[in-house]
Design a protein around this motif. Structure first.
Motif, PDB file in Angstrom:
ATOM      1  N   THR A 410       0.827  -1.350  -0.089  1.00  0.00           N
ATOM      2  CA  THR A 410      -0.067  -0.008  -0.027  1.00  0.00           C
ATOM      3  C   THR A 410       0.722   1.067   0.002  1.00  0.00           C
ATOM      4  O   THR A 410       0.452   2.348  -0.563  1.00  0.00           O
ATOM      5  CB  THR A 410      -0.882   0.084   1.205  1.00  0.00           C
ATOM      6  N   GLN A 451      -7.562   0.219  -0.070  1.00  0.00           N
ATOM      7  CA  GLN A 451      -7.816  -1.158   0.713  1.00  0.00           C
ATOM      8  C   GLN A 451      -8.779  -0.731   1.658  1.00  0.00           C
ATOM      9  O   GLN A 451      -9.695  -1.519   1.835  1.00  0.00           O
ATOM     10  CB  GLN A 451      -6.355  -1.162   1.058  1.00  0.00           C
TER      11      GLN A 451
ATOM     12  N   GLY B 478      -3.135  -2.711   6.270  1.00  0.00           N
ATOM     13  CA  GLY B 478      -4.614  -3.264   6.267  1.00  0.00           C
ATOM     14  C   GLY B 478      -4.687  -4.737   6.955  1.00  0.00           C
ATOM     15  O   GLY B 478      -5.471  -5.014   7.968  1.00  0.00           O
TER      16      GLY B 478
HETATM   17 MG    MG Z   1      -1.911  -2.698   2.342  1.00  0.00          MG
END
Ligand code: MG
Ligand code: ATP
Ligand code: ATP
Ligand code: MG
Lengths: 612, 583
Positions: A410, A451, B478
């Motif tokens: 990310t 995300q 995440g």
């Molecule tokens: Mg990520």
């Protein structure tokens, strides 16, 4: 300590000057208000004079028609004073509102430019405080404070003149308490400002806490945190109350203190003046008259001290607002773009439509080759998250990024969109360093599925096209169909027009993800970035999307991040990230043949499935 | 109960302060009346013949009075305004406590920024009503009464004349009061809107940036800000008239007195001295009258805001302990058998779950699979009563969940929501979120983190478990967020473990590791696992396949694969994918 005091004054003066800057666009209105306020105070003087006229002249003469004339005159002054007060209230309050409007817009605009790093550190509730209550506090300054001070000063100077004219020696005695007033004011300023600052800090804390707990209330309840949270909230709320009670202490002392000083002046005048009367250097009549005027002298001073209190509150919140406005923006469009708050946005006139924003209207026409060159990046100094990462994505190529959780995938996306700037190395698109590009142009050629899905309150269609009216209903529909969201949308009571709650709370997570995917497609970007775009979507839909994407992705440079290797194996190239380093790169088959990290990851998934 | 009555309840908590405060008001007002009187005497006496002693006496008396007045004035403000801050504090605490009792549905229907605005901006208007407005009402009515008595003592007839404008005062207070009330309400509502817009923009800032929506957001904010401006203009227009009207009516009084009074004097029915004195007392009324207008605005604004706060206070929580019995007295008494009995659930008229029946024996693992929007999360949410199930549909150990106290019910459940919500605090505080104490022993935190496989990541963080993560955990990746949420659920050592697609953001290797460690944990617990991946569901004792809110298939993995239904199809697709890749 003395130095600090001086510094404090200079600081206040600067703050004040900056605040007054906001009045500049409205100097005409301010002029009108000041004229009205002075006119009003003159009109206020009329009734006593008329009364004197009646008593001294008309009553002894028994002149009833003269009395009638005075009554009419009286009525005229009443009407005049009414009109002027109306004018003053109206212009000043409206100006206050306009300034608030300007200031809110300015803060809001600045929030749109601030670096994401700033958002990482500052809770949403705190930033909201700047836009809402902090600005409100300033309003009071402009509506009740600034202008009526002119009226007070006007009266004050007038009375000082009269006092000197009556008897300069007594006038000096009356003025002799002024240093005392200055001292008290100093003391007050120092303490009350501190407590107002504390108040502002705690109100921001209250907002931050509320914001977080309201949005996370389900979690709070699931984990039975109500009691503990209440204790925490109570502590913040209590500190806020105490800070306020503290400020009450200071101003509750301040007003009586000023009154006491004025009583002291009157007492001095009686005492010393009385002595002079006894010595026959002063007539009793002058002394009496002087006492009467001396009392008037302190009224505007008391009035001003009240304004001073308002001012202190306003200064405490303006500090915070200015601190936000002064937060430099690191990430700005390349080339000659300014590095800080530009002069134009510093003091925007009321209701100014935004001009065409930058040069970002025409999307860059290049093919879309992306290159990372020796990129090193750390969110927190000294802890690099990406280390010396280099890769190229050719125009139209489809590239997958894989790697363990927390390996920095990310982050690569964040850098490409310039949410953060690289510390070493560079990122180019079609050979141009993205730091040289116009920010909006850069971002407009990228369609990103984040995300962390975020939907806004509004409608389904509104969430796909956002504010972009150029995206037609058909385009919205096509995008929804491509990600196979159309099915569930059509089953909703009002289809595309179905209201969406804050954060899309009434949709399933998969549905939200599909909408956010549709959004990226609707913007028809040249570069498509999918960060775990289908992680919450069921297999069947995912397969359907994959087929649809083959068409959609055609001709677009695509970067896809996925943990489910099955979703990315037909990509042109796969990059394997491990602990912030790019470790492997190649096609699925090549990587399998390499028998490295990818192979291990793959084996695991595959074995796992076949064991079933 | 009327809104005023409800507020009175809060005021009464501070009745001692208010009583003492009013005494101070009386003292302040009396002293305020005494010092002109002393001054008058001083001047009269000086006229009659001055001595040094007299000068000194009067000087000292004035100073003494000022000092005494100052003390009472200080106490008055300190006590009454202090009490209003106390009320503000109580109200905000109660407001927060009330929010904590409201159910998830309420928060889905109301915007965060709106609720926040009620807890701050509206509350501060209410505070201005109970503090300054109360104080000034007391001071002004006192002055009003005193001045009136003095006026009557001079001339009753003239007093009546002076009061001729009074009905107009009442009428305008009523008229403007109502209008101010309405407009303030509209203004506060718009402020809520501004607050909500700001809140949404700030929390969605990444989307705004990524899609270049800044101009649009600014435009939206401007529109809202403009409405706010316009509404304020309406209020200012009112106040611009209302405030001077008080002065005007007061002036009319003075005019009438002067005009008619002087005719009386001319007619010989009154002396000049009396008229002068009468005028002086009338002047005392001027300030109370003007303050009266001001106080009216404060009260109307305050009441408008108070009603907005009451809207929240009056929303009863939909999920309560009202039906609770002592069938399950505490968490330790829960075994963990779960049963759904003909559960049908609708949001409004949208039926999301149809006639769900299933039994999950204690200590077993049940996997739930199904398409996007098929109702998996909703089914899980009724268990801890985030959404209230209808009576007689969801049971734990044979007891309707509505009959179990919420604290017991939720205490038995470790829940990993599909979208984990983390708080802006340290990692260890987040993991120990469900503990009744702030985390003291690191072992509990660390062992939970180890099962969730967060430990490897934390080892790389310089501050370890003390790393403070941003709001909503934005400074985590995440997968790290998801694993923190798993650790948080495990840390409460729950009887029932609920994982809602809790591994969607972690890589296969980590997923495998977590599942392996979870197996040990799950052995003693009833577990519900939602997943899109067959690999996760496969090992479960029972698999429920949901489609369109109904259970369409159930059984073990092997059963379902041989049955050739939805599950088998899913299995086939996932296998096929892998094989395609391997080829
Ligand atoms: Mg990520
Ligand atoms: N805003 C931030 N501030 C500080 N650290 C951050 C921030 N965002 C991410 N990190 C850290 O950087 C590392 C890489 O995060 P990143 O989000 O890039 O991982 P990822 O590869 O996307 O992982 P995942 O698959 O779990 O999403 C993580 O250790 C994370 O904790
Ligand atoms: N509060 C609500 N009000 C109205 N409809 C809702 C609400 N919550 C969920 N729904 C709807 O109920 C349906 C089931 O949602 P749910 O979140 O249970 O799906 P899910 O099976 O968990 O899906 P996913 O796999 O995407 O997470 C969806 O169509 C959703 O839009
Ligand atoms: Mg779900």
């Amino acid at each position: 300590m003395h130095d600090e005091e001086v510094l404090g004054k200079a600081y206040d003066a600067r703050l004040m000057r900056r605040l007054l800057e906001y009045l500049r666009p409205y100097r005409r209105q301010v002029g009108v208000a000041i004229a009205a306020i002075i006119g009003h105070s003159i009109f206020e003087l009329a009734p006593p004079y008329l009364t004197k006229l009646v008593i001294d002249e008309y009553i002894p003469a028994g002149d009833l028609s003269g009395l009638g004339a005075v009554a009419v005159l009286f009525l005229v002054t009443l009407a005049g004073s009414f009109a002027l007060e109306y004018v003053q209230t109206w212009t000043m309050q409206m100006t206050g509102q306009r300034i608030m409007f300007d200031l809110r817009m300015q803060v809001y605009r600045h929030l749109q430019r601030l670096d994401l790093r700033y958002y990482d550190r500052n809770p949403v509730g705190r930033l909201m405080t700047r836009v809402t209550t902090d600005v409100d506090v300033l309003n009071e300054l402009f509506t009740s404070g600034v202008v009526s001070v002119f009226g007070d000063v006007f009266t004050l100077v007038g009375i000082m003149g009269v006092l000197i004219w009556l008897d300069w020696r007594l006038a000096l005695i009356a003025f002799s308490v002024l240093p005392l007033i200055a001292l008290i004011t100093q003391w007050f300023r120092r303490h009350v400002r501190d407590s107002y600052r504390t108040v502002r800090t705690w109100i921001a804390r209250i907002n931050a806490y509320l914001q977080e707990r309201i949005t996370g209330m389900a979690t709070v309840q699931l984990f039975r945190r109500e009691a503990r949270d209440f204790v925490e909230f109570d502590a913040i709320d209590r500190r806020h109350r105490d800070a306020n009670v503290d400020s009450i202490f200071y101003y509750a002392v301040f007003y009586p203190a000023i009154e006491l000083v004025s009583a002291l002046a009157v007492a001095l005048i009686i005492w010393i003046g009385g002595g002079w009367v006894l010595e026959n250097t002063l007539t009793l009549g002058s002394l009496v008259a002087f006492i009467m005027y001396a009392q008037r002298f302190f009224r505007p001073i008391q009035d001003m001290s009240e304004k001073f209190n308002v001012l202190q509150g306003a200064m405490a919140s303006s500090e915070r607002i200015f601190a936000l406005l002064d937060t430099p923006v690191e990430i700005v469009s390349g080339g000659s773009a300014p590095r800080n708050v530009d002069a134009a946005s510093r003091n925007p006139p009321y209701v100014r439509r935004p001009g065409p924003s930058g040069s970002g209207d025409s999307p860059a026409a290049g093919p879309g080759a992306i290159a990372f060159e020796n990129v090193t990046f750390a969110y927190v100094e000294g802890e690099p998250v990406l280390k010396d990462v280099s890769f190229r994505v050719e125009p139209g190529q489809r590239v997958a990024l894989v790697g363990a959780t927390g390996s920095g995938k990310t982050t690569i996306v964040n850098l490409l969109l310039r949410f953060y700037d690289v510390q070493q190395g560079r990122i180019t698109i079609d050979g141009v360093d993205i730091r040289q590009m116009d920010l909006r142009e850069l971002r407009s050629c990228v369609g990103l599925v984040l995300q962390d899905v975020h939907l806004f309150s509004g409608t389904i269609a509104g969430n796909i096209r956002l504010g972009n009216e150029d995206i037609s209903d058909e385009a919205v529909r096509r995008a929804a169909e491509a990600v196979h969201a159309a099915g569930f949308i059509d089953r909703l009571p009002q289809g595309m027009a179905t209201p969406v709650a804050e954060r899309g709370a009434t949709l399933s997570v998969g549905q939200k993800q599909l909408l956010s995917f549709a959004r990226a497609l609707a913007f028809d970007p040249r570069v498509l970035i999918l960060d775990e775009a289908t992680s919450s979507v069921d297999t069947e839909t995912e397969l359907l999307i994959r087929d649809a994407l083959k068409v959609v992705m055609h001709g677009r440079t695509t970067i896809a991040i996925a943990h489910r290797l099955s979703t990315i194996q037909d990509m042109d190239r796969i990059l394997v990230l491990h602990k912030g380093r790019l470790r492997e790169s190649g096609t699925h088959q090549e990587l399998l043949a390499q028998r490295g990290i990818y192979h291990r990851l793959y084996e695991l998934q595959f074995q796992d499935r076949s064991a079933a | 109960m009327t809104p005023g009555r409800r507020l009175l309840g809060y005021l009464l908590r501070y009745r001692r302060s208010f009583v003492v405060g009013f005494l101070c008001v009386i003292a302040t007002a009396s002293i305020g009346l005494a010092s002109p009187w002393v001054l008058k005497h001083a001047v009269d006496d000086l006229h009659a013949g001055a001595t040094a002693d007299k000068f000194r006496f009067y000087a000292a008396a004035l100073l003494g009075l000022a000092a005494a007045g100052g003390v009472f004035r200080f106490l008055m403000r300190r006590i009454i305004i202090g009490a209003s801050r106390g009320i503000e504090y109580d109200l905000r605490n109660d407001f927060f406590a009330h929010l904590q009792r409201l159910d998830l549905g309420y928060f889905q229907r109301h915007r965060t920024g709106d609720l926040m605005s009620r807890a701050t901006s509206d509350l501060s208007a209410v505070r201005s009503m109970v503090g300054p407005a109360v104080m000034y009402t007391a001071t002004t009515s006192l002055t009003f009464v005193v001045a009136l008595m003095l006026m009557i003592s001079i001339d009753a007839w003239l007093t009546i004349i002076a009061l001729v404008p009074l009905p107009f005062v009442t009428a305008s207070v009523r008229y403007f009061g109502e209008a101010i009330h309405r407009r303030s309400e509209a203004i506060q509502q718009q402020l809520s809107e501004i607050s909500a817009i700001t809140q949404e923009m700030l929390s969605g800032v990444r989307v705004v940036r990524a899609y270049g929506q800044e101009p649009f957001e600014i435009e939206r904010f401007r529109a809202s800000n403009e409405v706010y401006f316009t509404r304020n203009r309406g209020l200012i227009r009112l106040q611009g008239v209302f405030n001077p009207i008080m002065g005007l009516l007061m002036g009319t009084s003075a005019l009438l007195v002067l005009w008619l009074g002087s005719r009386e004097v001319v007619a010989g029915r009154m002396t000049v001295g009396e008229l002068v004195a009468f005028n002086a007392y009338l002047a005392m009324l001027a300030w109370p009258m003007i303050a009266f207008g001001w106080v009216t605005s404060l009260i109307q604004r305050g009441m408008a805001s108070w009603k907005r706060m009451l809207e929240v206070f009056d929303t009863g929580p939909a999920v309560t302990d009202a039906d609770a019995t002592d069938a399950i007295p505490d968490v330790a008494a829960i075994r963990g058998e779960i049963e759904f009995r003909h559960l049908t659930l609708a949001f409004g008229d949208r039926v999301v779950l149809h006639d769900i029946s299933a039994t999950l024996p204690a200590g077993t693992t049940t996997a739930i699979v199904g398409g996007t929007g098929s109702g998996k999360s909703t089914l899980l949410s009724v268990l801890p009563r985030l959404h209230n199930p209808p009576p007689g549909t969801v049971f734990i150990d044979g007891v309707d969940v509505r009959h179990i106290r919420l604290a017991v019910l939720r205490g038995a459940i470790g829940f990993v929501p599909q979208e984990p919500f983390l708080f802006g605090a340290s990692l260890s505080e987040n993991i120990a979120f469900g503990w009744s104490q702030p985390p003291q022993d690191p072992d509990g935190v660390e062992s939970a983190a180890a099962i969730a496989r967060l430990d490897t990541d934390v080892r790389d963080f310089p501050k370890g478990y003390d790393t403070v993560i941003g709001e909503r955990g934005i400074t985590l990746s995440g997968g790290q967020k998801q694993r923190t949420a798993i650790a948080r659920a495990l840390a409460v050592d729950p009887k029932i473990l609920v994982l809602d697609d809790a591994l969607s953001a972690v890589d296969t290797y980590t997923e495998e590791e977590i599942l392996r460690r979870l197996q040990g944990v799950m052995r003693q617990r009833t577990s519900l696992i939602v997943s899109h991946r067959i690999s996760t569901a496969r090992g479960a004792d029972q698999i429920l396949v949901l489609s369109g809110g109904r259970i369409v298939e159930r059984g073990t993995h092997d059963d379902l694969v041989t049955r050739n239904g939805v599950y088998a199809e899913l299995h086939r697709k996932q296998l096929l994918e892998e094989e395609l890749a391997a080829s």
